[in-house]
Scaffold this motif. Structure first.
Motif, PDB file in Angstrom:
ATOM      1  N   THR A 145       0.835  -1.204   0.000  1.00 27.49           N
ATOM      2  CA  THR A 145       0.000   0.000   0.000  1.00 27.49           C
ATOM      3  C   THR A 145       0.868   1.251   0.000  1.00 27.49           C
ATOM      4  O   THR A 145       1.793   1.379   0.805  1.00 27.49           O
ATOM      5  N   ASP A 146       0.570   2.158  -0.896  1.00 29.84           N
ATOM      6  CA  ASP A 146       1.314   3.408  -1.021  1.00 29.84           C
ATOM      7  C   ASP A 146       1.203   4.224   0.264  1.00 29.84           C
ATOM      8  O   ASP A 146       0.105   4.487   0.744  1.00 29.84           O
ATOM      9  N   ARG A 147       2.327   4.651   0.800  1.00 33.93           N
ATOM     10  CA  ARG A 147       2.351   5.425   2.046  1.00 33.93           C
ATOM     11  C   ARG A 147       1.551   6.715   1.923  1.00 33.93           C
ATOM     12  O   ARG A 147       0.905   7.154   2.884  1.00 33.93           O
ATOM     13  N   PHE A 148       1.576   7.323   0.756  1.00 31.78           N
ATOM     14  CA  PHE A 148       0.849   8.579   0.549  1.00 31.78           C
ATOM     15  C   PHE A 148      -0.640   8.401   0.827  1.00 31.78           C
ATOM     16  O   PHE A 148      -1.271   9.245   1.464  1.00 31.78           O
ATOM     17  N   HIS A 149      -1.215   7.281   0.367  1.00 31.37           N
ATOM     18  CA  HIS A 149      -2.638   7.050   0.554  1.00 31.37           C
ATOM     19  C   HIS A 149      -2.971   6.758   2.018  1.00 31.37           C
ATOM     20  O   HIS A 149      -4.032   7.133   2.509  1.00 31.37           O
ATOM     21  N   VAL A 150      -2.056   6.093   2.716  1.00 32.71           N
ATOM     22  CA  VAL A 150      -2.264   5.843   4.144  1.00 32.71           C
ATOM     23  C   VAL A 150      -2.254   7.170   4.905  1.00 32.71           C
ATOM     24  O   VAL A 150      -3.112   7.423   5.762  1.00 32.71           O
ATOM     25  N   GLN A 151      -1.289   8.037   4.578  1.00 25.48           N
ATOM     26  CA  GLN A 151      -1.207   9.345   5.225  1.00 25.48           C
ATOM     27  C   GLN A 151      -2.442  10.184   4.923  1.00 25.48           C
ATOM     28  O   GLN A 151      -2.949  10.904   5.790  1.00 25.48           O
ATOM     29  N   LYS A 152      -2.927  10.080   3.697  1.00 23.08           N
ATOM     30  CA  LYS A 152      -4.115  10.843   3.310  1.00 23.08           C
ATOM     31  C   LYS A 152      -5.332  10.418   4.120  1.00 23.08           C
ATOM     32  O   LYS A 152      -6.105  11.258   4.591  1.00 23.08           O
ATOM     33  N   LEU A 153      -5.495   9.097   4.299  1.00 21.94           N
ATOM     34  CA  LEU A 153      -6.627   8.596   5.083  1.00 21.94           C
ATOM     35  C   LEU A 153      -6.528   9.040   6.539  1.00 21.94           C
ATOM     36  O   LEU A 153      -7.533   9.394   7.162  1.00 21.94           O
ATOM     37  N   THR A 154      -5.308   9.004   7.065  1.00 22.31           N
ATOM     38  CA  THR A 154      -5.093   9.446   8.453  1.00 22.31           C
ATOM     39  C   THR A 154      -5.427  10.923   8.602  1.00 22.31           C
ATOM     40  O   THR A 154      -6.088  11.334   9.561  1.00 22.31           O
ATOM     41  N   PHE A 155      -4.971  11.718   7.645  1.00 21.51           N
ATOM     42  CA  PHE A 155      -5.242  13.155   7.662  1.00 21.51           C
ATOM     43  C   PHE A 155      -6.748  13.419   7.614  1.00 21.51           C
ATOM     44  O   PHE A 155      -7.276  14.238   8.363  1.00 21.51           O
ATOM     45  N   GLU A 156      -7.451  12.709   6.735  1.00 24.88           N
ATOM     46  CA  GLU A 156      -8.898  12.887   6.608  1.00 24.88           C
ATOM     47  C   GLU A 156      -9.619  12.478   7.888  1.00 24.88           C
ATOM     48  O   GLU A 156     -10.602  13.119   8.293  1.00 24.88           O
ATOM     49  N   ALA A 157      -9.130  11.404   8.543  1.00 25.77           N
ATOM     50  CA  ALA A 157      -9.737  10.959   9.800  1.00 25.77           C
ATOM     51  C   ALA A 157      -9.556  12.023  10.889  1.00 25.77           C
ATOM     52  O   ALA A 157     -10.490  12.299  11.661  1.00 25.77           O
TER      53      ALA A 157
END
Length: 224
Positions: free
Chosen positions: A130-142
């Motif tokens: 899983t791309d780290r960018f997408h994980v960070q994006k989900l965390t930011f949105e949460a």
């Protein structure tokens, strides 16, 4: 349009036609017939690939597979597909010899089920990362969702306090924290904290974060 501009435009168009029809290899290009739908360059396949979707022009989505080791230079593009439909993409990728597809050991992708399906069926030996960018994006949105939820709670609470103060003919004064933010403004201004790493916070932002995490531990836990 002036006469000179018309002549210049005609010369430019003729030059483009000359390059396309005679100087370039366009007429002999083996992918010319399907160029509007997809390109595939099997020779660029390596052990580590990436797959993602992006809008290249006019908002149209394309699915792109790249060779990570090429780092954006020559030989980076493995395949480009117009659209994101799974089955047509898999159908074209399966035309690549299994021996070449079997060389792929790792593919970086987002968390979309469509991407996972493409990788699983087309590159069965590859590990999905899983791309780290997408994980960070989900965390930011949460984090933003939690912050916004608390802010609406504070707005409702303050509206009720203002109403009660008026009934008692008193002036409502909101709670002020040490960083000079009332509670509602604390939650509103804190949205900027999540755009950058804590090491890049200013002194004021650090003070605001300390107050925010003390008042709302759930945001602090999610952030850390």
């Amino acid at each position: 349009m002036s006469y000179h501009r018309w002549i210049l435009r005609g010369k430019r168009k003729n030059l483009q036609c000359q390059y396309k029809d005679y100087l370039s290899d366009f007429k002999e290009w083996d992918q010319k017939l399907h160029a509007k739908g997809w390109f595939i360059f099997p020779q660029n396949i390596n052990s580590k690939l990436s797959i993602d979707e992006t809008a290249l022009s006019k908002g149209e989505l394309y699915t792109i597979i790249t060779n990570k080791k090429a780092k954006g230079k020559k030989g980076s593009i493995v395949a480009i597909f117009s659209g994101t439909k799974v089955e047509p993409i898999i159908a074209q990728l399966l035309k690549i010899p299994a021996s070449k597809r079997g060389r792929v050991k790792e593919i970086t992708l987002d968390m979309a089920n469509s991407m996972k399906t493409i990788v699983r069926k087309s590159f069965p030996k590859a590990i999905q990362v899983t791309d780290r960018f997408h994980v960070q994006k989900l965390t930011f949105e949460a984090l933003q969702d939690i912050r916004i939820k608390h802010r609406w709670e504070v707005i409702d609470m303050e509206n009720e306090q203002i109403k009660q103060a008026r009934l008692k003919q008193k002036i409502f004064r909101p709670e002020i924290f040490q960083n000079v933010d009332p509670r509602k403004q604390l939650l509103a201004r804190s949205r900027y904290l999540f755009y950058k790493a804590p090491s890049n916070w200013t002194e004021n932002q650090y003070g605001r974060s300390k107050t925010l995490f003390e008042q709302y531990p759930d945001i602090g836990i999610q952030h850390h």
